[in-house]
Design an enzyme around this catalytic site. Sequence first.
Site, PDB file in Angstrom:
ATOM      1  N   LYS A 110       0.854  -1.185   0.000  1.00 13.80           N
ATOM      2  CA  LYS A 110       0.000   0.000   0.000  1.00 13.80           C
ATOM      3  C   LYS A 110       0.888   1.232   0.000  1.00 13.80           C
ATOM      4  CE  LYS A 110       0.744   2.047   3.160  1.00 13.80           C
ATOM      5  NZ  LYS A 110       2.070   2.640   3.547  1.00 13.80           N
ATOM      6  N   TYR A 196      -4.216   4.203   6.420  1.00 12.79           N
ATOM      7  CA  TYR A 196      -4.643   3.205   7.413  1.00 12.79           C
ATOM      8  C   TYR A 196      -5.953   3.633   8.070  1.00 12.79           C
ATOM      9  CZ  TYR A 196      -0.235   0.698   7.067  1.00 12.79           C
ATOM     10  OH  TYR A 196       0.822  -0.040   6.597  1.00 12.79           O
TER      11      TYR A 196
HETATM   12  P1  NAD Z   1      12.480   1.982   1.614  1.00 17.16           P
HETATM   13  O1  NAD Z   1      12.921   3.333   1.174  1.00 17.16           O
HETATM   14  O2  NAD Z   1      13.001   1.436   2.895  1.00 17.16           O
HETATM   15  O3  NAD Z   1      12.806   0.916   0.479  1.00 17.16           O
HETATM   16  C1  NAD Z   1      12.504   1.152  -0.858  1.00 17.16           C
HETATM   17  C2  NAD Z   1      13.446   0.355  -1.711  1.00 17.16           C
HETATM   18  O4  NAD Z   1      13.235   0.766  -3.065  1.00 17.16           O
HETATM   19  C3  NAD Z   1      14.923   0.630  -1.376  1.00 17.16           C
HETATM   20  O5  NAD Z   1      15.608  -0.590  -1.299  1.00 17.16           O
HETATM   21  C4  NAD Z   1      15.412   1.449  -2.545  1.00 17.16           C
HETATM   22  O6  NAD Z   1      16.748   1.179  -2.859  1.00 17.16           O
HETATM   23  C5  NAD Z   1      14.517   0.989  -3.695  1.00 17.16           C
HETATM   24  N1  NAD Z   1      14.376   1.911  -4.790  1.00 17.16           N
HETATM   25  C6  NAD Z   1      14.361   1.546  -6.071  1.00 17.16           C
HETATM   26  N2  NAD Z   1      14.253   2.613  -6.855  1.00 17.16           N
HETATM   27  C7  NAD Z   1      14.197   3.668  -6.053  1.00 17.16           C
HETATM   28  C8  NAD Z   1      14.091   5.062  -6.277  1.00 17.16           C
HETATM   29  N3  NAD Z   1      13.990   5.569  -7.496  1.00 17.16           N
HETATM   30  N4  NAD Z   1      14.066   5.869  -5.211  1.00 17.16           N
HETATM   31  C9  NAD Z   1      14.121   5.377  -3.947  1.00 17.16           C
HETATM   32  N5  NAD Z   1      14.221   4.056  -3.690  1.00 17.16           N
HETATM   33  C10 NAD Z   1      14.260   3.227  -4.732  1.00 17.16           C
HETATM   34  O7  NAD Z   1      10.889   1.982   1.597  1.00 17.16           O
HETATM   35  P2  NAD Z   1       9.934   1.006   2.385  1.00 17.16           P
HETATM   36  O8  NAD Z   1       9.636   1.594   3.706  1.00 17.16           O
HETATM   37  O9  NAD Z   1      10.429  -0.383   2.309  1.00 17.16           O
HETATM   38  O10 NAD Z   1       8.596   1.170   1.500  1.00 17.16           O
HETATM   39  C11 NAD Z   1       8.391   0.435   0.307  1.00 17.16           C
HETATM   40  C12 NAD Z   1       6.885   0.244   0.085  1.00 17.16           C
HETATM   41  O11 NAD Z   1       6.342  -0.433   1.195  1.00 17.16           O
HETATM   42  C13 NAD Z   1       6.089   1.537  -0.041  1.00 17.16           C
HETATM   43  O12 NAD Z   1       5.046   1.357  -0.962  1.00 17.16           O
HETATM   44  C14 NAD Z   1       5.508   1.750   1.349  1.00 17.16           C
HETATM   45  O13 NAD Z   1       4.323   2.499   1.365  1.00 17.16           O
HETATM   46  C15 NAD Z   1       5.283   0.333   1.786  1.00 17.16           C
HETATM   47  N6  NAD Z   1       5.328   0.168   3.241  1.00 17.16           N
HETATM   48  C16 NAD Z   1       4.340  -0.540   3.830  1.00 17.16           C
HETATM   49  C17 NAD Z   1       4.374  -0.752   5.200  1.00 17.16           C
HETATM   50  C18 NAD Z   1       3.319  -1.610   5.850  1.00 17.16           C
HETATM   51  O14 NAD Z   1       3.227  -1.605   7.066  1.00 17.16           O
HETATM   52  N7  NAD Z   1       2.557  -2.369   5.087  1.00 17.16           N
HETATM   53  C19 NAD Z   1       5.385  -0.193   5.971  1.00 17.16           C
HETATM   54  C20 NAD Z   1       6.394   0.512   5.331  1.00 17.16           C
HETATM   55  C21 NAD Z   1       6.364   0.681   3.948  1.00 17.16           C
END
Ligand code: NAD
Length: 370
Positions: A110, A196
Site C-alpha cells: 500500500k 490506514y
Molecule cells: P524503503 O525506502 O526502505 O525501500 C525502498 C526500496 O526501493 C529501497 O531498497 C530502494 O533502494 C529501492 N528503490 C528503487 N528505486 C528507487 C528510487 N527511485 N528511489 C528510492 N528508492 C528506490 O521503503 P519502504 O519503507 O520499504 O517502503 C516500500 C513500500 O512499502 C512503499 O510502498 C511503502 O508504502 C510500503 N510500506 C508498507 C508498510 C506496511 O506496514 N505495510 C510499511 C512501510 C512501507
Amino acid sequence: MGHQPRCQPSVVWASRSIGLGHLTLEEIMPAFADCKLAKPTALVSGDSAKANQVAQQYGIKPQNVYSYQTYDNLRNNPDVDVIYIVLPNSMHLEYTVRGAKAGKHILCEKPMATSVADAQKMIDACKQADRKLMIAYRSQYEPHHRAMIQMVRSKELGTIKVIQADNGQNQGGDLNQWRLERALAGGGSLPDVGIYCLNAARYLTGEEPIAISAQTFTTPNDPRFKEVEESVTFQLRFPSGVLAICSTSYGFHEARRYRIFGSDGWAQLDPGFAYHGLRMMMSRKSPTNSMAENITEVRLPEKNQFALEIDHMADCVMQNKQPHTPGEEGLQDQKLMALIYQAAETDKTITLPPVTGLDTTRGPAPRMLK
Ligand code: NAD
C-alpha cells in the site's frame, strides 16, 4: 515444510547504494519464519552484492537473485508463484504490469499506486494476464482488527456513531528520501500512513462514504515539505450514519490508533496500526450502575501480520480464491484519497452516490490457517 505444498512468493525489494528496503529486511523477510504456506524463493534487487548476502541468509538459491533488468526472466522460474512488490509507490505500476506479464501473481504494498489511473492499469494488467492481485493491507488480516470488525458487525457496541482514527509520526531521516518526493510517493502523510485510517473506517463498517470533507496544513519553510503535505484531517459520512474523523501527519509524534464509539460502549486499538504490541480496550455501561462503565482490556495472542497476509495470498493462489483485499480495495482508497485532497483544496464537502451492500471491494474473509 508441512504436508501441504507451499506456495512460493518471491520478494521484490529494491536496493541501490543506500541499502535494502526497510520493510523488506526488517519485517517481511523475518515474517516468512511464521508463514505456513509460503516461503521466499527469489529476490529482486539493484544491489547484487547485498541481495546475494540476504539470499544466503534466507536459503535462497544464488541463481534466483534478479536485477530490475533481469526481472522479466522470472517468467522462466517455476520456483516463483507470487511476487511481493515493496518499492516506492510510483514504481508499483511498472513492476505489477511486468510481473503479471511474466505470469506471476502479485502482492503489492500500500498505497497501491500514486494515481487512480495507475491503480486501474494494475487491475487491468492482472486481469488480462489472468493473475491474482492483492494489496498488502496487513491490518485486515490481523486478529485484533478482525475482532473489531466482528464487534461492529455484530452490534456488540450498539449502534456505531463515530470512528476516530489517527496515524502519523514525526518524519525524520534523510531529506532526500523518496517519501518526500511527490513523483515517487504521490503525496505526503495521507497515502503513506493516513491511508490506514481511511481503510479502517471502510473495513470496520464495510460501507463506502457518501460525504467527504478535509483540511491540510504544511508548516511553511519546513525543509521536509517542499513537495508533499505534512498533516491532513478528513471526515467521512457513511450511509448508515457513522461519522469517521481521521487525522494523519508527518509532523506529530507517534499516534497509531482508532476508537469506535457505539451507543452501548466503545472499543479501541491503541496502538492499532503498529507492527507489534497492539492493545485492545473496551468499555460498556455497568449493568448495576448506569453512571458507571466497565473498562476492560481484551488480550489476544500476538500474530505476525505480515505472515498472515502473505499466507492469505498463498492460500488464494492454492485454492484459486479471490484475495480479501484485491486491487479493487486499493483502487477505492486511491479514489477516496484523490477526493480528500480535492475537498481540502476546494474547502467543500464532496458528496458521493451511496454504494449498496457491504464489503463491495473485498473478497471473502480470510480463513484462519491452523
Ligand atoms: P524503503 O525506502 O526502505 O525501500 C525502498 C526500496 O526501493 C529501497 O531498497 C530502494 O533502494 C529501492 N528503490 C528503487 N528505486 C528507487 C528510487 N527511485 N528511489 C528510492 N528508492 C528506490 O521503503 P519502504 O519503507 O520499504 O517502503 C516500500 C513500500 O512499502 C512503499 O510502498 C511503502 O508504502 C510500503 N510500506 C508498507 C508498510 C506496511 O506496514 N505495510 C510499511 C512501510 C512501507
